[in-house]
Scaffold this active site. Structure first.
Site, mmCIF file in Angstrom:
data_model
loop_
_atom_site.group_PDB
_atom_site.id
_atom_site.type_symbol
_atom_site.label_atom_id
_atom_site.label_comp_id
_atom_site.label_asym_id
_atom_site.label_seq_id
_atom_site.Cartn_x
_atom_site.Cartn_y
_atom_site.Cartn_z
ATOM 1 N N TRP A 10 0.818 -1.210 0.000
ATOM 2 C CA TRP A 10 0.000 0.000 0.000
ATOM 3 C C TRP A 10 0.860 1.272 0.000
ATOM 4 C CZ3 TRP A 10 -1.425 -4.529 2.253
ATOM 5 C CH2 TRP A 10 -2.724 -5.009 2.005
ATOM 6 N N ARG A 70 -14.542 14.889 4.306
ATOM 7 C CA ARG A 70 -15.029 14.335 3.035
ATOM 8 C C ARG A 70 -13.853 13.881 2.190
ATOM 9 N NH1 ARG A 70 -19.868 16.263 -0.931
ATOM 10 N NH2 ARG A 70 -19.402 14.847 -2.644
ATOM 11 N N GLU A 105 -29.765 4.025 10.465
ATOM 12 C CA GLU A 105 -29.098 4.850 11.466
ATOM 13 C C GLU A 105 -30.125 5.572 12.337
ATOM 14 O OE1 GLU A 105 -26.004 4.878 12.019
ATOM 15 O OE2 GLU A 105 -24.966 4.235 10.194
ATOM 16 N N ASP A 118 -12.984 -12.467 4.344
ATOM 17 C CA ASP A 118 -12.113 -11.353 3.969
ATOM 18 C C ASP A 118 -10.671 -11.834 3.867
ATOM 19 O OD1 ASP A 118 -10.833 -8.988 3.509
ATOM 20 O OD2 ASP A 118 -11.722 -7.907 5.183
ATOM 21 N N CYS A 177 -7.076 -4.593 -1.347
ATOM 22 C CA CYS A 177 -8.270 -5.309 -0.886
ATOM 23 C C CYS A 177 -9.148 -5.821 -2.017
ATOM 24 C CB CYS A 177 -9.066 -4.435 0.083
ATOM 25 S SG CYS A 177 -9.921 -3.032 -0.666
ATOM 26 N N HIS A 194 -13.512 -0.602 1.455
ATOM 27 C CA HIS A 194 -12.837 -1.878 1.688
ATOM 28 C C HIS A 194 -13.685 -2.982 1.076
ATOM 29 C CE1 HIS A 194 -10.377 -4.970 3.323
ATOM 30 N NE2 HIS A 194 -11.298 -5.416 4.161
ATOM 31 N N TYR A 238 -6.507 5.029 -0.133
ATOM 32 C CA TYR A 238 -7.878 4.610 0.135
ATOM 33 C C TYR A 238 -8.026 3.892 1.470
ATOM 34 C CZ TYR A 238 -7.280 -0.417 -0.605
ATOM 35 O OH TYR A 238 -6.927 -1.734 -0.473
ATOM 36 N N LYS A 285 -19.206 20.215 0.631
ATOM 37 C CA LYS A 285 -19.772 19.936 -0.686
ATOM 38 C C LYS A 285 -18.772 20.339 -1.763
ATOM 39 C CE LYS A 285 -24.678 20.128 0.455
ATOM 40 N NZ LYS A 285 -26.015 20.644 0.047
ATOM 41 N N ASN A 296 -19.883 -0.456 11.889
ATOM 42 C CA ASN A 296 -20.631 0.214 12.956
ATOM 43 C C ASN A 296 -19.801 1.047 13.927
ATOM 44 O OD1 ASN A 296 -23.508 -0.531 12.735
ATOM 45 N ND2 ASN A 296 -22.733 -2.620 12.870
#
Length: 672
Positions: free
Chosen positions: A237, A563, A442, A354, A273, A331, A511, A473, A394
């Site tokens: 990575w 963001r 949620e 995974d 991944c 992921h 990422y 934004k 979560n």
């Protein structure tokens, strides 16, 4: 009966068992379903009551009846559905067709088939050949049975698909050639099982457990990465891929698996991944286990098992890499369909596996299978790795802001992690959101109950409790080579005027959440928020990650907006020249327009498609491609099989990496 021959009926059985695309070079069948072999005797035919015939099947290096890897059974009047058995299907002259039944819980793998024939006091044994036995999602008694024909077609037979990348606000798909039925792949997948450490330690025990998709899933999860064994892929990575292949360059699993075998089971460099997940999907589909690739956005990597991700900021709001906890922009893992008799009732169905090496399980880097239902319901003690995956979708995110007196102020985000969980739609090249499979909405009562069960304590104020909120934004047209605008939208939902400081910064990041250098900053010391009002603060940058930190002077409340920004790569145009027909030459024209203001050099197109190309086809372009100019090549190929095929294309240059494109091609069969 001394002279004989045997026809394993590869083509006929392949059609019946839905394995025809593996070719007719070997017999590949699915367990729990009869298959046919035809014996041709010289001199005279089979005489019932005179000739006594029996069959032996064996798999593994040390076949033992008590281990389920060996069976001896006579030719009888009828088949037994739950065990190895054989019956006469048809007799014509000196030819005898036998129907052979395998048990629905048979061990998968390569088998030898032997005939024992006796006439009077004379006896002899003949090796009829070899066959490969796979899991059977079409068999109701099989532990991987899936009752939807559309889903079986998608998750077992379809050799192409889409893997979703990007961020939760900008999701894009990467086409992928799984190629589970391409030449050599089934054999390579069986070799993968024979290379795992459990097999090397105890061959009998390992082979005896190959009837269980739970066991096979854990072996594949461990063997796709090479961290503990002779696995397929080495992860990296850090953008240093000169001694291998960049993870962004792969467009299919076939070349990766072939390289692994060709170079003596040495790890292929490199994977990340989505590559790990895609290769696992190929292997599991090849073995007959329904499997799909899934992408989780804002995926948490909880290293200390506290169901929280801690992020640290200095007094100026710059994010610091002080914790091993990470939040991946996205992921990828796989889901496989199977029953879970090792758990209480109710946990059958999709299970997370995974293969990306993150945390160890039973001393090795593997993860799952973890039932989706257990993740949704917060049943953390259940095996395997339910708690780790629960945190991925979560976990809370806690930002610790350094204060002038040396203390830290904490602001907690409870709904940042586990967004837009996505997979390819059955039968279509579109995205299906399956977030509801993993978590309740949620803020709903059900979600709160799950958190209580998972012992997630909410003892700190969250971003909603301050009365001030902030969102980031961006303008439209976030294309590679173009500028775009970034906005901080700040709202004051209280009845009082608030005087704040706004710090707006940008840092590059990979990422998986690894931070790069700071690449932009804006600090507004005095931002006045009128009651129930909002204010826009503009900055311009073409970066990956943006963070807006708002500090209210009087209360010292801290509100954070984060963001991830992705710029869009140019499209690859794929044009098919001529009529697509089986075993007829076809030409594809590939075009990419350089969107940058500088020339591109070292331009390479790579093309791959199951049933279309023989592995990867590479075309290099001589000379640089100037700004706004087209890089264009033509590729010739001969489709081997009719039906819907996907041509997957990758473009690389010195400035553009891993640009993907695809084209669906309908191949017509040869005219009769």
């Amino acid at each position: 009966m001394a002279e004989w021959s045997c026809d394993l009926e590869c083509e006929f059985n392949g059609q019946k068992h839905r394995t025809a695309e593996t070719g007719c070079q070997q017999l590949v069948v699915r367990r729990g379903q009869p298959f046919t072999v035809t014996l041709h005797f010289a001199g005279r035919g089979y005489e019932e009551g005179v000739d006594r015939l029996a069959l032996n099947v064996e798999t593994g290096p040390c076949p033992i009846e008590t281990s389920g890897t060996k069976s001896h059974f006579p030719i009888s009047d009828s088949l037994q559905e739950t065990e190895w058995s054989a019956a006469v299907e048809n007799q014509a002259g000196t030819s005898l067709s036998l129907s052979i039944q395998s048990p629905p819980d048979g061990r998968i793998g390569r088998y030898t088939l032997t005939l024992e024939a006796s006439t009077g006091y004379q006896g002899s044994s003949f090796k009829l050949g070899e066959f490969v036995l796979l899991f059977n999602p079409w068999g109701p008694a099989d532990s991987v049975y899936l009752d939807s024909e559309e889903q079986r077609t998608e998750y077992v037979l379809t050799q192409h698909g889409h893997i979703y990348q990007g961020s939760k606000d900008y999701i894009y798909s990467v086409p992928w050639n799984f190629g589970q039925f391409e030449d050599e792949i089934v054999d390579i997948c069986l070799q993968l099982l024979d290379s795992n450490p459990k097999y090397l330690r105890d061959q009998d025990r390992d082979c005896s457990r190959r009837n269980n998709p739970i066991y096979i899933g854990r072996v594949v999860s461990a063997m796709v990465n090479c961290n503990d064994d002779m696995g397929v892929l080495l992860g990296r990575w850090d953008d240093k891929y000169s001694d291998g292949v960049s993870p962004m360059s792969w467009i299919g699993s076939v070349d990766i698996l072939r390289r692994w075998r060709k170079y003596g089971c040495q790890p292929v460099r490199y994977g990340q991944c989505w590559v790990f997940a895609a290769v696992a999907c190929t292997v599991l589909r090849s073995l007959g286990i329904p499997t799909r690739v899934v992408t989780n956005y804002n995926s948490a990597h909880d290293t200390n098992s506290n169901l929280a991700i801690d992020r640290y900021l200095d007094e100026l709001g710059s994010l610091q890499q002080q914790s091993k906890d990470m939040i991946w922009n996205f992921h990828c893992w796989v889901e496989s369909w199977m029953t879970r008799p090792d758990l209480p009732p109710g946990y059958d169905g999709w299970q997370v596996l995974d293969p990306t090496p993150q945390e160890k399980s039973d001393g090795v880097y593997c993860c799952g299978p973890a039932p989706i239902k257990a993740i949704k319901e917060g049943d953390l003690p259940l095996k395997y790795e339910v708690q780790f995956i629960f945190a991925e979708v979560n976990a809370d995110v806690a930002y610790w802001m350094l204060q002038s007196d040396g203390s830290r102020k904490r602001t907690t985000h409870t709904s940042m992690v586990g967004k837009n969980i996505s997979t390819k739609t059955v039968g279509r090249d579109s995205k299906e959101d399956i977030t509801h499979n993993y978590k309740y909405p949620e803020g709903s009562a059900e979600e709160r109950a799950v958190f209580t069960k998972a012992d997630l304590q909410k003892s700190y104020p969250t971003e909603e409790e301050t009365g001030v909120s902030i969102k980031i934004k961006v303008s439209e047209g976030m294309n590679n080579g173009c500028d775009f605008d970034v906005f901080a939208i700040i709202s004051n939902n209280t009845s009082a005027e608030r005087l704040c400081r706004l710090m707006f910064g940008a840092r590059t990041a990979s990422y998986n959440g690894t931070l790069g250098p700071e690449c932009g900053k804006k600090d507004l010391l005095n931002v006045t928020l009128l009651p129930h009002a909002g204010k826009n603060c503009l900055t311009q940058d073409n970066m990956i990650t943006l963070m807006a930190l708002l500090i209210e002077y009087q209360s010292k409340d801290v509100v954070l907006g984060v963001r991830d920004i992705y710029v869009k790569n140019p499209d690859i145009k794929v044009r098919i020249l001529g009529e697509p027909r089986q075993k007829r030459k076809l030409v594809a024209e590939l075009t990419l327009t350089n969107p940058l203001s500088i020339p591109l050099s070292g331009c390479v197109f790579t093309v791959e498609g199951a049933g279309l190309t023989e592995g990867q086809t590479i075309r290099e372009i001589d000379g640089p491609i100037g700004p706004g100019e087209d890089a264009k090549v033509r590729v010739d190929f001969v489709p081997r099989q009719p039906g819907l095929r996907k041509l997957v294309v990758d473009f690389e240059s010195d400035k553009l990496k891993g640009v993907k494109g695809y084209r669906n091609v309908i191949i017509a069969p040869l005219p009769k």
